[in-house]
Write an enzyme that holds these catalytic residues in place. Structure first.
Site, PDB file in Angstrom:
ATOM      1  N   LYS A  31      11.467 -23.859 -31.492  1.00 27.59           N
ATOM      2  CA  LYS A  31      12.840 -24.249 -31.168  1.00 27.59           C
ATOM      3  C   LYS A  31      13.643 -24.744 -32.373  1.00 27.59           C
ATOM      4  O   LYS A  31      14.779 -24.352 -32.561  1.00 27.59           O
ATOM      5  CB  LYS A  31      12.809 -25.346 -30.101  1.00 27.59           C
ATOM      6  CG  LYS A  31      12.233 -24.848 -28.784  1.00 27.59           C
ATOM      7  CD  LYS A  31      12.829 -25.528 -27.595  1.00 27.59           C
ATOM      8  CE  LYS A  31      12.160 -26.807 -27.229  1.00 27.59           C
ATOM      9  NZ  LYS A  31      12.491 -27.232 -25.867  1.00 27.59           N
TER      10      LYS A  31
ATOM     11  N   HIS B  76      16.214 -34.615 -29.593  1.00 27.37           N
ATOM     12  CA  HIS B  76      17.651 -34.365 -29.757  1.00 27.37           C
ATOM     13  C   HIS B  76      18.496 -35.466 -29.120  1.00 27.37           C
ATOM     14  O   HIS B  76      19.719 -35.386 -29.125  1.00 27.37           O
ATOM     15  CB  HIS B  76      18.014 -32.997 -29.143  1.00 27.37           C
ATOM     16  CG  HIS B  76      17.210 -31.878 -29.729  1.00 27.37           C
ATOM     17  ND1 HIS B  76      17.542 -31.267 -30.908  1.00 27.37           N
ATOM     18  CD2 HIS B  76      16.076 -31.278 -29.307  1.00 27.37           C
ATOM     19  CE1 HIS B  76      16.654 -30.336 -31.191  1.00 27.37           C
ATOM     20  NE2 HIS B  76      15.753 -30.317 -30.231  1.00 27.37           N
TER      21      HIS B  76
ATOM     22  N   GLU C  23       9.781 -32.483 -26.891  1.00 27.00           N
ATOM     23  CA  GLU C  23      10.587 -31.948 -28.000  1.00 27.00           C
ATOM     24  C   GLU C  23      12.081 -32.070 -27.691  1.00 27.00           C
ATOM     25  O   GLU C  23      12.888 -32.240 -28.597  1.00 27.00           O
ATOM     26  CB  GLU C  23      10.157 -30.514 -28.330  1.00 27.00           C
ATOM     27  CG  GLU C  23       8.797 -30.514 -29.030  1.00 27.00           C
ATOM     28  CD  GLU C  23       8.169 -29.133 -29.183  1.00 27.00           C
ATOM     29  OE1 GLU C  23       8.867 -28.188 -29.550  1.00 27.00           O
ATOM     30  OE2 GLU C  23       6.952 -29.024 -28.909  1.00 27.00           O
TER      31      GLU C  23
HETATM   32  P1  NAD Z   1       2.753 -27.930 -22.555  1.00 28.50           P
HETATM   33  O1  NAD Z   1       2.759 -29.348 -22.997  1.00 28.50           O
HETATM   34  O2  NAD Z   1       2.921 -27.645 -21.109  1.00 28.50           O
HETATM   35  O3  NAD Z   1       1.401 -27.226 -23.032  1.00 28.50           O
HETATM   36  C1  NAD Z   1       0.914 -27.345 -24.342  1.00 28.50           C
HETATM   37  C2  NAD Z   1      -0.516 -26.816 -24.386  1.00 28.50           C
HETATM   38  O4  NAD Z   1      -0.978 -26.875 -25.735  1.00 28.50           O
HETATM   39  C3  NAD Z   1      -1.509 -27.633 -23.545  1.00 28.50           C
HETATM   40  O5  NAD Z   1      -2.396 -26.750 -22.891  1.00 28.50           O
HETATM   41  C4  NAD Z   1      -2.267 -28.447 -24.581  1.00 28.50           C
HETATM   42  O6  NAD Z   1      -3.599 -28.770 -24.169  1.00 28.50           O
HETATM   43  C5  NAD Z   1      -2.290 -27.463 -25.740  1.00 28.50           C
HETATM   44  N1  NAD Z   1      -2.504 -28.094 -27.046  1.00 28.50           N
HETATM   45  C6  NAD Z   1      -1.933 -29.211 -27.540  1.00 28.50           C
HETATM   46  N2  NAD Z   1      -2.401 -29.454 -28.787  1.00 28.50           N
HETATM   47  C7  NAD Z   1      -3.297 -28.470 -29.059  1.00 28.50           C
HETATM   48  C8  NAD Z   1      -4.139 -28.184 -30.171  1.00 28.50           C
HETATM   49  N3  NAD Z   1      -4.150 -28.951 -31.263  1.00 28.50           N
HETATM   50  N4  NAD Z   1      -4.941 -27.080 -30.096  1.00 28.50           N
HETATM   51  C9  NAD Z   1      -4.939 -26.283 -29.001  1.00 28.50           C
HETATM   52  N5  NAD Z   1      -4.162 -26.508 -27.922  1.00 28.50           N
HETATM   53  C10 NAD Z   1      -3.357 -27.593 -27.960  1.00 28.50           C
HETATM   54  O7  NAD Z   1       3.828 -27.135 -23.446  1.00 28.50           O
HETATM   55  P2  NAD Z   1       5.049 -26.227 -22.924  1.00 28.50           P
HETATM   56  O8  NAD Z   1       6.032 -27.101 -22.249  1.00 28.50           O
HETATM   57  O9  NAD Z   1       4.470 -25.043 -22.228  1.00 28.50           O
HETATM   58  O10 NAD Z   1       5.733 -25.773 -24.315  1.00 28.50           O
HETATM   59  C11 NAD Z   1       5.069 -24.956 -25.262  1.00 28.50           C
HETATM   60  C12 NAD Z   1       5.987 -24.719 -26.460  1.00 28.50           C
HETATM   61  O11 NAD Z   1       7.087 -23.888 -26.053  1.00 28.50           O
HETATM   62  C13 NAD Z   1       6.616 -25.988 -27.028  1.00 28.50           C
HETATM   63  O12 NAD Z   1       6.566 -25.945 -28.434  1.00 28.50           O
HETATM   64  C14 NAD Z   1       8.053 -25.913 -26.548  1.00 28.50           C
HETATM   65  O13 NAD Z   1       8.979 -26.573 -27.378  1.00 28.50           O
HETATM   66  C15 NAD Z   1       8.296 -24.429 -26.587  1.00 28.50           C
HETATM   67  N6  NAD Z   1       9.446 -23.987 -25.760  1.00 28.50           N
HETATM   68  C16 NAD Z   1      10.312 -23.076 -26.282  1.00 28.50           C
HETATM   69  C17 NAD Z   1      11.390 -22.627 -25.553  1.00 28.50           C
HETATM   70  C18 NAD Z   1      12.325 -21.617 -26.138  1.00 28.50           C
HETATM   71  O14 NAD Z   1      13.175 -21.115 -25.408  1.00 28.50           O
HETATM   72  N7  NAD Z   1      12.252 -21.272 -27.393  1.00 28.50           N
HETATM   73  C19 NAD Z   1      11.611 -23.113 -24.261  1.00 28.50           C
HETATM   74  C20 NAD Z   1      10.710 -24.026 -23.737  1.00 28.50           C
HETATM   75  C21 NAD Z   1       9.613 -24.453 -24.495  1.00 28.50           C
END
Ligand code: NAD
Length: 339
Positions: free
Chosen positions: A116, A190, A186
């Protein structure tokens, strides 16, 4: 058949696992979370993941404190594509993780992220040459924003001889913030008074308390989102003409507002006009992040098979915009290897 691994098994990781079931050419073979991973060469069924708190509870779960590296190190040569669904806290976490995967595992193929923040992407872009040397094609900014909405803007820009402003406003509704912990954490970055170190120190109870104080709503304005960098690199407009904001309801799956992309520009006639694109309110974060990410992944696999490697942004896959000379662009386009 393209073998896919998902790094991160939270809201978006599981969402991608569900979506992959609908694409016959793709097979989910690996998935990692914080303390474990699963690898099944014949495919991992979404149903076996749904509702699991930790992959350690999966019948094929392997406990590991370096789950990403163990999964990619042991099985990377049998994986062709990776979706990054990890948290990016601290802001260089993706850069370090991608660099380690490239340097320490046999993986070659396509990686796609839904990163992001602008600063996070600026840290990642210099990996271009190293990734190219290792035959990895990495597509960054391939979620919703940046990603889907940025590339819609890149296409809409083609009607204009000069793009004056791009405004992305998103509405997100989720029933439980715990299903998307990294996304919500995250988003806190902001808000006024929050920064990376503060958010990283906050427990889940602290986050809950802050959400309660806001009736579950996060109002996000002028976000530092990499849509600006991506559109600048694509020659659409200087980054200061791009704004991103949103409203997130963490207690209600219904979107609090519609998601829109508005592109204002000057036509060849000299007149000004506005294009607006509105997403269906029925679409979810999984639809709008994982769907496009999978599409970029599929295109990336084709490009990789044609020999392309290195770093590219989602907007580089769109029609190219030839900016007028009067637009003071300062792009930081990395040199990309295409052999
Ligand atoms: P979440 O918190 O639901 O899941 C994160 C996962 O990562 C969990 O399974 C956790 O156990 C795992 N994890 C954490 N640290 C780890 C490590 N060191 N090694 C291995 N696994 C690890 O996350 P989410 O809400 O699904 O978001 C995922 C990403 O997507 C985030 O970075 C978020 O900012 C991004 N995102 C982007 C957009 C976009 O439109 N660009 C929109 C929403 C979310």
């Amino acid at each position: 058949m393209i073998n896919v691994a998902i790094l991160g098994a939270g809201g978006l990781g599981k969402g991608m696992a569900q979506l992959l079931q609908t694409r016959p050419g793709f097979r989910l073979v690996g998935i990692a979370d914080r303390h474990s991973y699963v690898y099944e060469p014949n495919g991992i069924a979404f149903n076996s993941l749904n509702g699991l708190e930790s992959l350690q509870n999966h019948t094929a779960g392997v406990a590991s404190e370096r789950s990403v590296l163990d999964l990619m190190g042991r099985h990377g040569k049998d994986i062709q594509a990776v979706f990054m669904a990890l948290p990016n806290l601290p802001v260089d976490f993706y850069t370090n993780t991608v660099q380690t995967i490239a340097e320490e595992t046999p993986f070659q193929g396509v990686m796609v992220d839904a990163l992001k923040r602008t600063i996070a992407m600026e840290l990642l872009l210099p990996l271009n040459e190293m990734l190219a040397a290792r035959n990895i094609l990495y597509i960054t900014g391939a979620g919703a924003t940046p990603g889907f909405l940025t590339t819609v803007a890149a296409v809409a820009a083609q009607s204009f001889v000069e793009v004056l402003a791009v405004d992305i406003q998103f509405g997100v509704g989720i029933a439980r913030w715990e299903d998307y912990k990294a996304t919500i954490r995250e988003d806190f970055l902001h808000l006024k008074g929050f920064d990376t170190s503060r958010v990283m120190m906050m427990s889940d109870a602290d986050i809950q308390q802050e959400l309660d104080a806001r009736n579950g709503l996060l109002e996000l304005v002028n976000m530092e989102h990499a849509d600006d960098l991506i559109l600048e690199m694509a020659g659409i407009c200087p980054r200061d003409r791009v704004t991103v904001g949103g409203l997130v309801d963490t207690r209600n799956a219904k979107k609090p507002v519609s998601t829109t992309v508005t592109v204002r520009g000057k036509f060849v006639s000299g007149e000004e006009g506005v294009h607006t694109f509105t997403l269906s309110d029925a679409s979810t974060m999984v639809d709008n992040v994982c769907g496009p990410a999978l599409g970029f992944m599929a295109r990336g696999v084709e490009l990789s098979q044609r020999g392309m490697a290195g770093m590219m942004t989602s907007a580089e896959m769109m029609p190219k915009y030839a900016a007028p000379l009067s637009t003071p662009l300062n792009p930081v386009m990395p040199s990309r290897s295409a052999t």
